[in-house]
Motif scaffolding. Sequence first.
Motif, PDB file in Angstrom:
ATOM      1  N   LEU A 163       0.830  -1.203   0.000  1.00 32.74           N
ATOM      2  CA  LEU A 163       0.000   0.000   0.000  1.00 32.74           C
ATOM      3  C   LEU A 163       0.869   1.259   0.000  1.00 32.74           C
ATOM      4  O   LEU A 163       0.619   2.195  -0.775  1.00 32.74           O
ATOM      5  N   ASN A 164       1.899   1.296   0.850  1.00 35.07           N
ATOM      6  CA  ASN A 164       2.804   2.449   0.865  1.00 35.07           C
ATOM      7  C   ASN A 164       3.519   2.616  -0.477  1.00 35.07           C
ATOM      8  O   ASN A 164       3.658   3.730  -0.994  1.00 35.07           O
ATOM      9  N   LEU A 165       3.981   1.492  -1.037  1.00 34.19           N
ATOM     10  CA  LEU A 165       4.691   1.555  -2.313  1.00 34.19           C
ATOM     11  C   LEU A 165       3.792   2.064  -3.430  1.00 34.19           C
ATOM     12  O   LEU A 165       4.204   2.903  -4.248  1.00 34.19           O
ATOM     13  N   TRP A 166       2.576   1.585  -3.466  1.00 35.37           N
ATOM     14  CA  TRP A 166       1.649   1.995  -4.513  1.00 35.37           C
ATOM     15  C   TRP A 166       1.284   3.474  -4.380  1.00 35.37           C
ATOM     16  O   TRP A 166       1.263   4.219  -5.365  1.00 35.37           O
ATOM     17  N   ARG A 167       1.002   3.901  -3.149  1.00 38.04           N
ATOM     18  CA  ARG A 167       0.664   5.312  -2.924  1.00 38.04           C
ATOM     19  C   ARG A 167       1.807   6.219  -3.372  1.00 38.04           C
ATOM     20  O   ARG A 167       1.589   7.227  -4.045  1.00 38.04           O
ATOM     21  N   ASN A 168       3.032   5.866  -2.969  1.00 39.51           N
ATOM     22  CA  ASN A 168       4.169   6.715  -3.326  1.00 39.51           C
ATOM     23  C   ASN A 168       4.447   6.693  -4.821  1.00 39.51           C
ATOM     24  O   ASN A 168       4.789   7.725  -5.410  1.00 39.51           O
ATOM     25  N   ALA A 169       4.325   5.523  -5.446  1.00 36.62           N
ATOM     26  CA  ALA A 169       4.566   5.438  -6.891  1.00 36.62           C
ATOM     27  C   ALA A 169       3.588   6.318  -7.654  1.00 36.62           C
ATOM     28  O   ALA A 169       3.971   7.076  -8.559  1.00 36.62           O
ATOM     29  N   ARG A 170       2.311   6.252  -7.300  1.00 36.17           N
ATOM     30  CA  ARG A 170       1.313   7.086  -7.974  1.00 36.17           C
ATOM     31  C   ARG A 170       1.566   8.566  -7.725  1.00 36.17           C
ATOM     32  O   ARG A 170       1.457   9.390  -8.638  1.00 36.17           O
ATOM     33  N   ASP A 171       1.910   8.898  -6.499  1.00 38.02           N
ATOM     34  CA  ASP A 171       2.128  10.301  -6.142  1.00 38.02           C
ATOM     35  C   ASP A 171       3.314  10.893  -6.901  1.00 38.02           C
ATOM     36  O   ASP A 171       3.217  11.990  -7.463  1.00 38.02           O
ATOM     37  N   LEU A 172       4.442  10.197  -6.922  1.00 37.48           N
ATOM     38  CA  LEU A 172       5.631  10.781  -7.557  1.00 37.48           C
ATOM     39  C   LEU A 172       5.456  10.904  -9.072  1.00 37.48           C
ATOM     40  O   LEU A 172       6.013  11.804  -9.705  1.00 37.48           O
ATOM     41  N   LEU A 173       4.667   9.995  -9.659  1.00 40.29           N
ATOM     42  CA  LEU A 173       4.449  10.074 -11.101  1.00 40.29           C
ATOM     43  C   LEU A 173       3.480  11.191 -11.474  1.00 40.29           C
ATOM     44  O   LEU A 173       3.441  11.622 -12.633  1.00 40.29           O
ATOM     45  N   ARG A 174       2.730  11.677 -10.497  1.00 34.41           N
ATOM     46  CA  ARG A 174       1.811  12.794 -10.733  1.00 34.41           C
ATOM     47  C   ARG A 174       2.462  14.149 -10.461  1.00 34.41           C
ATOM     48  O   ARG A 174       1.853  15.188 -10.734  1.00 34.41           O
ATOM     49  N   ASP A 175       3.653  14.132  -9.902  1.00 35.17           N
ATOM     50  CA  ASP A 175       4.301  15.368  -9.468  1.00 35.17           C
ATOM     51  C   ASP A 175       5.532  15.638 -10.324  1.00 35.17           C
ATOM     52  O   ASP A 175       6.455  14.838 -10.352  1.00 35.17           O
ATOM     53  N   SER A 176       5.559  16.759 -11.004  1.00 34.28           N
ATOM     54  CA  SER A 176       6.719  17.146 -11.800  1.00 34.28           C
ATOM     55  C   SER A 176       7.460  18.290 -11.122  1.00 34.28           C
ATOM     56  O   SER A 176       6.838  19.217 -10.590  1.00 34.28           O
ATOM     57  N   VAL A 177       8.792  18.222 -11.163  1.00 30.80           N
ATOM     58  CA  VAL A 177       9.609  19.289 -10.576  1.00 30.80           C
ATOM     59  C   VAL A 177      10.130  20.253 -11.649  1.00 30.80           C
ATOM     60  O   VAL A 177      10.951  21.115 -11.350  1.00 30.80           O
ATOM     61  N   GLN A 178       9.662  20.115 -12.870  1.00 30.98           N
ATOM     62  CA  GLN A 178      10.209  20.888 -13.986  1.00 30.98           C
ATOM     63  C   GLN A 178      10.258  22.391 -13.697  1.00 30.98           C
ATOM     64  O   GLN A 178      11.261  23.058 -13.960  1.00 30.98           O
ATOM     65  N   ASP A 179       9.179  22.935 -13.141  1.00 32.03           N
ATOM     66  CA  ASP A 179       9.122  24.380 -12.918  1.00 32.03           C
ATOM     67  C   ASP A 179      10.047  24.836 -11.795  1.00 32.03           C
ATOM     68  O   ASP A 179      10.388  26.028 -11.728  1.00 32.03           O
ATOM     69  N   LEU A 180      10.450  23.909 -10.909  1.00 30.49           N
ATOM     70  CA  LEU A 180      11.321  24.285  -9.788  1.00 30.49           C
ATOM     71  C   LEU A 180      12.796  24.312 -10.179  1.00 30.49           C
ATOM     72  O   LEU A 180      13.588  25.023  -9.561  1.00 30.49           O
ATOM     73  N   LEU A 181      13.165  23.549 -11.192  1.00 29.42           N
ATOM     74  CA  LEU A 181      14.580  23.351 -11.506  1.00 29.42           C
ATOM     75  C   LEU A 181      15.329  24.647 -11.829  1.00 29.42           C
ATOM     76  O   LEU A 181      16.451  24.849 -11.346  1.00 29.42           O
ATOM     77  N   PRO A 182      14.774  25.564 -12.614  1.00 27.36           N
ATOM     78  CA  PRO A 182      15.523  26.801 -12.922  1.00 27.36           C
ATOM     79  C   PRO A 182      15.727  27.700 -11.702  1.00 27.36           C
ATOM     80  O   PRO A 182      16.541  28.624 -11.747  1.00 27.36           O
ATOM     81  N   LEU A 183      14.981  27.435 -10.620  1.00 31.52           N
ATOM     82  CA  LEU A 183      15.039  28.279  -9.427  1.00 31.52           C
ATOM     83  C   LEU A 183      16.033  27.784  -8.386  1.00 31.52           C
ATOM     84  O   LEU A 183      16.266  28.467  -7.387  1.00 31.52           O
ATOM     85  N   ILE A 184      16.612  26.602  -8.596  1.00 33.80           N
ATOM     86  CA  ILE A 184      17.528  26.028  -7.606  1.00 33.80           C
ATOM     87  C   ILE A 184      18.795  26.868  -7.515  1.00 33.80           C
ATOM     88  O   ILE A 184      19.432  27.191  -8.520  1.00 33.80           O
ATOM     89  N   ARG A 185      19.181  27.217  -6.293  1.00 29.62           N
ATOM     90  CA  ARG A 185      20.337  28.070  -6.057  1.00 29.62           C
ATOM     91  C   ARG A 185      21.565  27.300  -5.564  1.00 29.62           C
ATOM     92  O   ARG A 185      22.674  27.826  -5.572  1.00 29.62           O
ATOM     93  N   ALA A 186      21.367  26.106  -5.074  1.00 29.09           N
ATOM     94  CA  ALA A 186      22.487  25.320  -4.549  1.00 29.09           C
ATOM     95  C   ALA A 186      23.376  24.812  -5.688  1.00 29.09           C
ATOM     96  O   ALA A 186      22.902  24.579  -6.811  1.00 29.09           O
TER      97      ALA A 186
END
Length: 253
Positions: A163-186
Amino acid sequence: MVTGVSSGVFQRAGVRLHHRVWGEGPPVVLVHGLSGSGRWWRRNVPALQRRHTVYVLDLSGYGAARRQRALGVREAAALISDWLEDTDLRGVSLVGHSMGGHICVHVAARCPDRLDNLVLVCASGLLSTSAYRVALQLPRALITGRKRFVPRILTDALRAGPLNLWRNARDLLRDSVQDLLPLIRARTLVIWGERDALVPVELGAVLAHSIPGARFEVIPRAGHVVMVDAPAAFNAALLAFLEAVPADGEVLT
């Protein structure tokens, strides 16, 4: 077997974040991926702890925190950010593998002033597929990696539960970080296994290209769990990046 010199639990809103600590020096925080645990870093901690304080996390739902529900990538990032604030860690080198790298991108966006370095290891965050198709790649991912590590992968997956694996797999595939990448300062290192069957190396190149000043390094003959498949090469690349003197114009916090 590596044994932590100390351990602790951070709790916020009824959810706990477990961690173990080794060494002394500038802080390095290691975040495991989907179906993983802090044990996945045991081939890397000895090299890091010689010059760094190493914090190895167990995310909610995994490892020492396996009796809890798994958090989504944004929830997990919020919890880690709260922990960094609570412990007042600064000058952090944040290292995340797979889903852990995905989470670390969100942490970098939430608390940029606490991070000096960001290391994304075979990170999800740009995958555009279904959980079913990812599952189809799992057998290939197992055979392209270190065979002796397969029992640890299976044990941690069983402890986390389907159940934990399935929830996390679905969640991460629905979440894109594309818009955050140009803002990374580190300062950022993106490191990948050449034979990664779960997150293609081509996505690693796109990830690195999207982050200002990021470096991209591919480890030959390594699969998705690159820090286990090729620990010597991985440790050397990671330490060289963490201990390098920043060049003029390199992105810093």
